[in-house]
Motif scaffolding. Structure first.
Motif, PDB file in Angstrom:
ATOM      1  N   VAL A  14      64.317  47.379-113.024  1.00 16.38           N
ATOM      2  CA  VAL A  14      65.256  48.319-113.645  1.00 16.38           C
ATOM      3  C   VAL A  14      65.348  49.596-112.823  1.00 16.38           C
ATOM      4  N   HIS A  15      64.194  50.102-112.431  1.00 14.99           N
ATOM      5  CA  HIS A  15      64.139  51.364-111.684  1.00 14.99           C
ATOM      6  C   HIS A  15      64.987  51.289-110.414  1.00 14.99           C
ATOM      7  N   ILE A  25      77.621  50.420-115.979  1.00 14.72           N
ATOM      8  CA  ILE A  25      77.212  50.012-117.324  1.00 14.72           C
ATOM      9  C   ILE A  25      76.168  48.906-117.218  1.00 14.72           C
ATOM     10  N   ALA A  26      75.025  49.144-117.842  1.00 11.41           N
ATOM     11  CA  ALA A  26      73.926  48.183-117.822  1.00 11.41           C
ATOM     12  C   ALA A  26      73.901  47.330-119.075  1.00 11.41           C
ATOM     13  N   VAL A  27      74.081  47.969-120.242  1.00  8.66           N
ATOM     14  CA  VAL A  27      73.897  47.292-121.521  1.00  8.66           C
ATOM     15  C   VAL A  27      75.049  47.615-122.456  1.00  8.66           C
ATOM     16  N   ILE A  28      75.620  46.554-123.028  1.00  8.57           N
ATOM     17  CA  ILE A  28      76.656  46.691-124.050  1.00  8.57           C
ATOM     18  C   ILE A  28      76.188  45.912-125.279  1.00  8.57           C
ATOM     19  N   SER A  29      76.166  46.586-126.414  1.00 11.90           N
ATOM     20  CA  SER A  29      75.800  45.935-127.670  1.00 11.90           C
ATOM     21  C   SER A  29      76.700  46.503-128.766  1.00 11.90           C
ATOM     22  N   PRO A  30      76.601  45.986-130.001  1.00 13.80           N
ATOM     23  CA  PRO A  30      77.456  46.522-131.065  1.00 13.80           C
ATOM     24  C   PRO A  30      77.269  48.020-131.304  1.00 13.80           C
ATOM     25  N   THR A  31      76.097  48.561-130.940  1.00 13.27           N
ATOM     26  CA  THR A  31      75.826  49.973-131.216  1.00 13.27           C
ATOM     27  C   THR A  31      75.635  50.820-129.962  1.00 13.27           C
ATOM     28  N   SER A  32      75.638  50.202-128.778  1.00  8.95           N
ATOM     29  CA  SER A  32      75.286  50.954-127.574  1.00  8.95           C
ATOM     30  C   SER A  32      76.123  50.523-126.384  1.00  8.95           C
ATOM     31  N   ARG A  33      76.303  51.473-125.472  1.00 12.72           N
ATOM     32  CA  ARG A  33      76.913  51.196-124.177  1.00 12.72           C
ATOM     33  C   ARG A  33      76.254  52.170-123.206  1.00 12.72           C
ATOM     34  N   LEU A  34      75.264  51.662-122.458  1.00 12.59           N
ATOM     35  CA  LEU A  34      74.418  52.516-121.636  1.00 12.59           C
ATOM     36  C   LEU A  34      74.607  52.220-120.155  1.00 12.59           C
ATOM     37  N   THR A  35      74.648  53.273-119.346  1.00 10.98           N
ATOM     38  CA  THR A  35      74.606  53.107-117.902  1.00 10.98           C
ATOM     39  C   THR A  35      73.182  52.759-117.493  1.00 10.98           C
ATOM     40  N   HIS A 226      62.920  33.277-126.501  1.00 14.34           N
ATOM     41  CA  HIS A 226      62.778  32.063-125.691  1.00 14.34           C
ATOM     42  C   HIS A 226      62.817  32.425-124.214  1.00 14.34           C
ATOM     43  N   SER A 227      62.024  31.726-123.425  1.00 15.26           N
ATOM     44  CA  SER A 227      61.923  32.058-122.003  1.00 15.26           C
ATOM     45  C   SER A 227      63.245  31.878-121.263  1.00 15.26           C
ATOM     46  N   ALA A 228      64.112  30.976-121.722  1.00 15.24           N
ATOM     47  CA  ALA A 228      65.364  30.722-120.994  1.00 15.24           C
ATOM     48  C   ALA A 228      66.258  31.954-120.982  1.00 15.24           C
ATOM     49  N   GLN A 229      66.636  32.464-122.159  1.00 15.19           N
ATOM     50  CA  GLN A 229      67.561  33.594-122.173  1.00 15.19           C
ATOM     51  C   GLN A 229      66.931  34.839-121.553  1.00 15.19           C
ATOM     52  N   GLN A 230      65.662  35.061-121.838  1.00 19.43           N
ATOM     53  CA  GLN A 230      65.020  36.273-121.333  1.00 19.43           C
ATOM     54  C   GLN A 230      64.730  36.209-119.839  1.00 19.43           C
ATOM     55  N   HIS A 231      64.203  35.082-119.377  1.00 13.93           N
ATOM     56  CA  HIS A 231      63.692  35.044-118.004  1.00 13.93           C
ATOM     57  C   HIS A 231      64.565  34.269-117.011  1.00 13.93           C
ATOM     58  N   VAL A 232      65.633  33.654-117.490  1.00 13.93           N
ATOM     59  CA  VAL A 232      66.587  33.053-116.561  1.00 13.93           C
ATOM     60  C   VAL A 232      67.862  33.895-116.482  1.00 13.93           C
ATOM     61  N   PHE A 233      68.051  34.789-117.457  1.00 15.67           N
ATOM     62  CA  PHE A 233      69.291  35.568-117.463  1.00 15.67           C
ATOM     63  C   PHE A 233      69.055  37.073-117.573  1.00 15.67           C
ATOM     64  N   LEU A 234      68.356  37.540-118.592  1.00 14.79           N
ATOM     65  CA  LEU A 234      68.161  38.988-118.728  1.00 14.79           C
ATOM     66  C   LEU A 234      67.402  39.566-117.538  1.00 14.79           C
ATOM     67  N   GLY A 235      66.270  38.978-117.198  1.00 14.12           N
ATOM     68  CA  GLY A 235      65.463  39.495-116.101  1.00 14.12           C
ATOM     69  C   GLY A 235      66.148  39.419-114.748  1.00 14.12           C
ATOM     70  N   PRO A 236      66.621  38.233-114.331  1.00 12.01           N
ATOM     71  CA  PRO A 236      67.278  38.132-113.022  1.00 12.01           C
ATOM     72  C   PRO A 236      68.517  39.009-112.889  1.00 12.01           C
ATOM     73  N   TYR A 237      69.321  39.093-113.938  1.00  5.45           N
ATOM     74  CA  TYR A 237      70.528  39.908-113.847  1.00  5.45           C
ATOM     75  C   TYR A 237      70.207  41.408-113.839  1.00  5.45           C
ATOM     76  N   THR A 238      69.086  41.789-114.458  1.00  8.77           N
ATOM     77  CA  THR A 238      68.635  43.181-114.345  1.00  8.77           C
ATOM     78  C   THR A 238      68.188  43.465-112.922  1.00  8.77           C
ATOM     79  N   TYR A 239      67.508  42.530-112.311  1.00  9.65           N
ATOM     80  CA  TYR A 239      67.080  42.619-110.906  1.00  9.65           C
ATOM     81  C   TYR A 239      68.285  42.940-110.015  1.00  9.65           C
ATOM     82  N   LEU A 240      69.411  42.293-110.286  1.00 13.34           N
ATOM     83  CA  LEU A 240      70.617  42.477-109.480  1.00 13.34           C
ATOM     84  C   LEU A 240      71.396  43.741-109.832  1.00 13.34           C
TER      85      LEU A 240
END
Length: 398
Positions: A14-15, A25-35, A226-240
């Motif tokens: 993340v850093h 924009i990093a995160v979009i959710s029903p309550t947030s939109r954060l750079t 579950h490891s799939a959504q967190q570690h195949v998508f959230l983590g790698p896409y944050t890396y990028l």
């Protein structure tokens, strides 16, 4: 100083993305939109909060929650502090949760308000229910919950950090990042230990073999526990440094509008969810042309569904990801050009994986014969938490 120079943990991903793309924009959710800048601030401030609540490197925090921007923030805040996260399947019953809390020796629990009553029941089943008194926190506060303290809101966290007193000895790559409980075919779930290095090596494989890119907008609808959504998508896409669109339920009436409104480019789901999208009367009501990457796993996609997807989503290429939690969890990939050519296959070993079929003597089987699937990879867990016998069984072919 040497450890800081060489340090590479989940928080560092993340850093570095925030340094490259501070205003993206990093995160979009029903309550947030954060750079990315503000998301890193939120992560820093949540890590500070947990530290001042008495959590330190090596402690374990269980989290029982649906997907949210708050959950994603917690994942990286725990990593920054060196706290080991223990994600809980929110569909488990109280006795199953109680077993995980006890076996993992957790030092605290963070839960959605929706699940606090079930956690309270699970706590009564512990040998000493008072062991976690004062260590229970509500992730997204809605009202006062007896015995639970509210975490700071995401909006209040997403501001420049006022405190900078976190310990300098953050987690190294070989430190444990998470314990993910997986039951498989056995009655008691096993705690899969995954280090920061395990996960980051797996993220590299995912990015290369999954066609990921920094300009993707990825929709997260399957659960983070579950490891799939967190570690195949959230983590790698944050890396990028990609953009995350986060929702709590994989329903067509939620997914289809989000793809259209946020111009989502990537979506992952098992075949059952892809089929539910195709069968929804809303499918043809939305412009889904932004979706160029579709990933699936957990089952083979039927040929008829692949053909229908290619007809109704002509701009979308598909990948099949196969693996298990013990390998963080990507092992093999069936790429777009092989979807129909190798129908029914789980593909080839991912970048950092070597996969073979072995017989009962741990020898490779001839081509065309049945064997046990075995992997060699830096993705692979160091073992099962507090279970040396199961660990030995898992590694006996190595």
């Amino acid at each position: 100083m040497q450890s800081l120079i060489h340090r590479h943990n989940l928080y560092d991903l993340v850093h570095r993305s925030a340094a490259r793309y501070p205003e993206k924009i990093a995160v979009i959710s029903p309550t947030s939109r954060l750079t990315y800048r503000k998301w890193e601030w939120a992560i820093n401030n949540l890590a500070q909060f947990l530290f001042h609540q008495g959590f330190h490197k090596g402690d374990k925090i269980a989290v029982d929650s649906r997907n949210s921007a708050e959950y994603a923030t917690l994942i990286f805040a725990a990593a920054q502090l060196g706290v080991i996260l223990v994600p809980i399947n929110f569909m488990l019953a109280a006795p199953e949760i109680s077993y995980i809390l006890s076996h993992a020796e957790v030092n605290g629990i963070i839960s959605d308000r929706e699940f606090t009553e079930r956690i309270d029941t699970a706590l009564t089943l512990l040998p000493d229910p008072t062991v976690l008194t004062g260590r229970l926190f509500v992730l997204i506060p809605k009202d006062e919950t007896v015995g639970w303290e509210a975490l700071p809101s995401l909006s209040s966290l997403a501001s420049p950090p006022h405190l900078t007193d976190l310990p300098l000895d953050g987690p190294s790559g070989d430190d444990m990042a998470q314990i993910l409980y997986t039951s498989g075919t056995e009655s008691r779930p096993k705690g899969v230990m995954l280090t920061h290095n395990n996960l980051i090596h797996e993220y590299v494989s995912v990015v290369i073999d999954g066609g990921f890119a920094a300009d993707d907008i990825v929709l997260h609808a399957l659960p983070f526990y579950h490891s799939a959504q967190q570690h195949v998508f959230l983590g790698p896409y944050t890396y990028l440094g990609a953009t995350h669109v986060i929702t709590s339920m994989p329903r067509p009436d939620i997914i289809l509008p989000l793809i259209a409104e946020e111009r989502v480019t990537e979506f992952f789901a098992p075949p059952t969810v892809w089929i539910s999208l195709l069968r929804s009367p809303l499918f043809d009501h939305y412009d889904l042309s932004s979706l160029t990457k579709g990933h699936y796993g957990a089952a083979i996609m039927p040929k008829e569904i692949l053909l229908e997807l290619s007809r109704r989503l002509p701009h979308t290429q598909f990948w099949n990801f196969y693996g298990q939690t013990e390998i963080a969890p990507l092992a093999t990939v069936l790429k777009p050009h092989d979807q129909l050519r190798k129908l029914g296959s789980c593909g080839q070993a991912a970048l950092n994986v070597e996969t073979v079929l072995l017989d009962e003597h741990n020898q490779p089987v001839p081509c065309g014969e049945i064997g046990e699937i075995c992997h060699r990879s830096p993705h692979i867990m160091p073992g099962y938490y507090r279970d040396p016998e199961k660990t030995q069984e898992a590694f006996q072919g190595g």
